[in-house]
Scaffold this active site. Structure first.
Site, PDB file in Angstrom:
ATOM      1  CB  SER A   1      -0.836  -0.004   1.296  1.00  0.00           C
ATOM      2  OG  SER A   1      -1.621   1.340   1.460  1.00  0.00           O
TER       3      SER A   1
ATOM      4  CE1 TYR B   1      -4.796  -1.811   4.986  1.00  0.00           C
ATOM      5  CE2 TYR B   1      -3.645   0.147   4.520  1.00  0.00           C
ATOM      6  CZ  TYR B   1      -4.306  -0.826   3.949  1.00  0.00           C
ATOM      7  OH  TYR B   1      -4.659  -1.115   2.770  1.00  0.00           O
TER       8      TYR B   1
HETATM    9  N1  LIG Z   1      -8.429  -0.321  -1.821  1.00  0.00           N
HETATM   10  C1  LIG Z   1      -7.421   0.467  -1.391  1.00  0.00           C
HETATM   11  O1  LIG Z   1      -7.454   1.539  -1.764  1.00  0.00           O
HETATM   12  C2  LIG Z   1      -5.967  -0.168  -1.274  1.00  0.00           C
HETATM   13  C3  LIG Z   1      -4.821   0.624  -1.433  1.00  0.00           C
HETATM   14  C4  LIG Z   1      -3.614   0.015  -1.028  1.00  0.00           C
HETATM   15  C5  LIG Z   1      -3.573  -1.569  -0.768  1.00  0.00           C
HETATM   16  N2  LIG Z   1      -4.511  -2.157  -0.698  1.00  0.00           N
HETATM   17  C6  LIG Z   1      -4.644  -3.469  -0.408  1.00  0.00           C
HETATM   18  O2  LIG Z   1      -5.095  -4.225  -1.480  1.00  0.00           O
HETATM   19  C7  LIG Z   1      -5.543  -5.547  -0.897  1.00  0.00           C
HETATM   20  C8  LIG Z   1      -6.959  -5.818  -1.689  1.00  0.00           C
HETATM   21  O3  LIG Z   1      -7.725  -4.873  -0.958  1.00  0.00           O
HETATM   22  P1  LIG Z   1      -9.067  -4.411  -1.594  1.00  0.00           P
HETATM   23  O4  LIG Z   1      -9.094  -2.881  -1.549  1.00  0.00           O
HETATM   24  O5  LIG Z   1      -9.343  -5.024  -2.883  1.00  0.00           O
HETATM   25  O6  LIG Z   1     -10.200  -4.964  -0.583  1.00  0.00           O
HETATM   26  P2  LIG Z   1     -11.363  -6.061  -0.355  1.00  0.00           P
HETATM   27  O7  LIG Z   1     -11.826  -6.061   0.859  1.00  0.00           O
HETATM   28  O8  LIG Z   1     -12.004  -6.154  -1.638  1.00  0.00           O
HETATM   29  O9  LIG Z   1     -10.154  -7.174  -0.536  1.00  0.00           O
HETATM   30  C9  LIG Z   1      -9.673  -7.851   0.563  1.00  0.00           C
HETATM   31  C10 LIG Z   1      -9.935  -9.406   0.509  1.00  0.00           C
HETATM   32  O10 LIG Z   1      -9.090 -10.032   1.692  1.00  0.00           O
HETATM   33  C11 LIG Z   1     -10.024 -11.013   2.143  1.00  0.00           C
HETATM   34  N3  LIG Z   1      -9.718 -11.494   3.652  1.00  0.00           N
HETATM   35  C12 LIG Z   1      -9.796 -10.880   4.638  1.00  0.00           C
HETATM   36  N4  LIG Z   1      -9.350 -11.389   5.592  1.00  0.00           N
HETATM   37  C13 LIG Z   1      -8.875 -12.619   5.211  1.00  0.00           C
HETATM   38  C14 LIG Z   1      -8.386 -13.649   5.543  1.00  0.00           C
HETATM   39  N5  LIG Z   1      -8.047 -13.903   7.176  1.00  0.00           N
HETATM   40  N6  LIG Z   1      -7.881 -14.865   4.869  1.00  0.00           N
HETATM   41  C15 LIG Z   1      -8.305 -14.665   3.535  1.00  0.00           C
HETATM   42  N7  LIG Z   1      -8.691 -13.844   2.907  1.00  0.00           N
HETATM   43  C16 LIG Z   1      -9.293 -12.496   3.568  1.00  0.00           C
HETATM   44  C17 LIG Z   1     -11.296 -10.425   2.208  1.00  0.00           C
HETATM   45  O11 LIG Z   1     -12.370 -11.502   2.139  1.00  0.00           O
HETATM   46  C18 LIG Z   1     -11.312  -9.648   0.739  1.00  0.00           C
HETATM   47  O12 LIG Z   1     -11.807 -10.365  -0.278  1.00  0.00           O
HETATM   48  C19 LIG Z   1      -5.405  -5.484   0.703  1.00  0.00           C
HETATM   49  O13 LIG Z   1      -4.274  -6.184   1.124  1.00  0.00           O
HETATM   50  C20 LIG Z   1      -5.538  -3.950   0.893  1.00  0.00           C
HETATM   51  O14 LIG Z   1      -4.811  -3.826   2.005  1.00  0.00           O
HETATM   52  C21 LIG Z   1      -5.813  -1.590  -0.938  1.00  0.00           C
END
Ligand SMILES: NC(=O)c1ccc[n+]([C@@H]2O[C@H](COP(=O)([O-])OP(=O)(O)OC[C@H]3O[C@@H](n4cnc5c(N)ncnc54)[C@H](O)[C@@H]3O)[C@@H](O)[C@H]2O)c1
Length: 273
Positions: free
Chosen positions: A156, A169
């Site tokens: 991130s 986080y």
């Molecule tokens: N959306 C943003 O702005 C953003 C920015 C930077 C990084 N990220 C990172 O990207 C990744 C995906 O996030 P996203 O934004 O697509 O959100 P999202 O909520 O769509 O995806 C996160 C996924 O992780 C899964 N998850 C949670 N706990 C879990 C566990 N114990 N075991 C297996 N799966 C689990 C959830 O079911 C979900 O499908 C994350 O690591 C997040 O920190 C997101």
């Protein structure tokens, strides 16, 4: 078709509209057989149904993949389940070539003094420990196969900069920077690269929750919050899931053979470090 003949695993990829789904679709579109993995069902208060990818969600994504694949539920907090996921990729599809640690939680956001030990552990367990278990399980299989491999964590912008109400986080994502630097020193001999992709904001399910939280914190509407966000990003817009998926595909391709231990920003210029 850069990934024809290769098998990829993407954790946390069941939730519709998430970065994981976009990564799955990009790798599949370029020929990879993909294992769509997610927690599948709520396990406890830290993984509420509204925030996770269900088993039905996972199956729906697999059913729409042209290059084929399978769904395999896995709670990344459990190293036994994570090793079973790696073993499934080999048993079902013949190899494990690409592993993406995408699972993450980002909805436990509180002022510093309100963060409980349970809050702290809930985030670290998924975002940092889960990625370590995945990296270790994937590397073990890839070393045994002897044909190299690619491991990518979705870190991130919070791996490089600090944000309010996001202590755990931010610490978890900064931890991934050290994890890939260390792992790269041991895995290079095996032809395995390990890198982070560091997106800025993307309006996924997780991202929408954060928009609402920060907009309320700043006393503005979500629309106004997003307008202000876009104004400070050199490329003039927040990230899209496809931006992250494209970066993952590059790092998993033969063009990135000599890149390892890196944490690559995908932030439209917002994150300079
Ligand atoms: N959306 C943003 O702005 C953003 C920015 C930077 C990084 N990220 C990172 O990207 C990744 C995906 O996030 P996203 O934004 O697509 O959100 P999202 O909520 O769509 O995806 C996160 C996924 O992780 C899964 N998850 C949670 N706990 C879990 C566990 N114990 N075991 C297996 N799966 C689990 C959830 O079911 C979900 O499908 C994350 O690591 C997040 O920190 C997101």
């Amino acid at each position: 078709m850069r990934f024809a003949g290769k098998t990829a695993v993407v954790t946390g990829s069941g939730r519709a509209g998430g970065l994981g789904e976009a990564i799955v679709r990009r790798l599949s579109a370029e020929g990879a057989t993909v294992v769509v993995s997610d927690i599948g069902a709520s396990q406890d208060a830290a993984t509420p149904d509204a925030m996770i990818g269900s088993s039905a969600d996972m199956q729906a994504i697999v059913g729409s993949l042209i290059a084929g694949g399978s769904a395999f539920p896995c709670d990344v907090r459990d190293p036994v389940q994570v090793r079973a996921l790696a073993a499934h990729a080999v048993a079902a599809h013949g190899s494990l070539d690409i592993w993406v640690n995408n699972a993450g939680i980002g909805y436990i956001m509180k002022p510093l003094l309100d963060v409980s030990p349970d809050d702290w552990r809930a985030v670290i367990d998924v975002n940092l420990s889960g990625a370590f278990y995945g990296l270790q399980a994937a590397a073990e299989v890839m070393i045994t196969q002897g044909r190299g491999g690619r491991i990518v964590n979705i870190a991130s912008q919070a791996a490089k900069s600090g944000f309010p109400h996001a202590q755990a986080y931010t610490a978890s994502k900064h931890g991934l920077v050290g994890l890939v630097r260390s792992a790269a020193t041991e895995l290079g001999d095996h032809g395995i690269t390990v890198n982070n992709v560091c997106p800025n904001h993307v309006t996924t399910g997780l991202g929408a929750w954060q928009n609402a939280h920060f907009a309320a914190l700043q006393g503005v509407s979500v629309d106004e919050y997003l307008i202000r966000m876009a104004a400070r990003i050199p490329m003039g817009r927040p990230g899209l899931p496809g931006d992250t998926a494209a970066a993952v595909a590059f790092l998993c391709s033969d063009d990135a053979t000599y890149i390892t231990g890196e944490s690559m920003n995908v932030s439209g210029g917002e994150e300079p470090h």
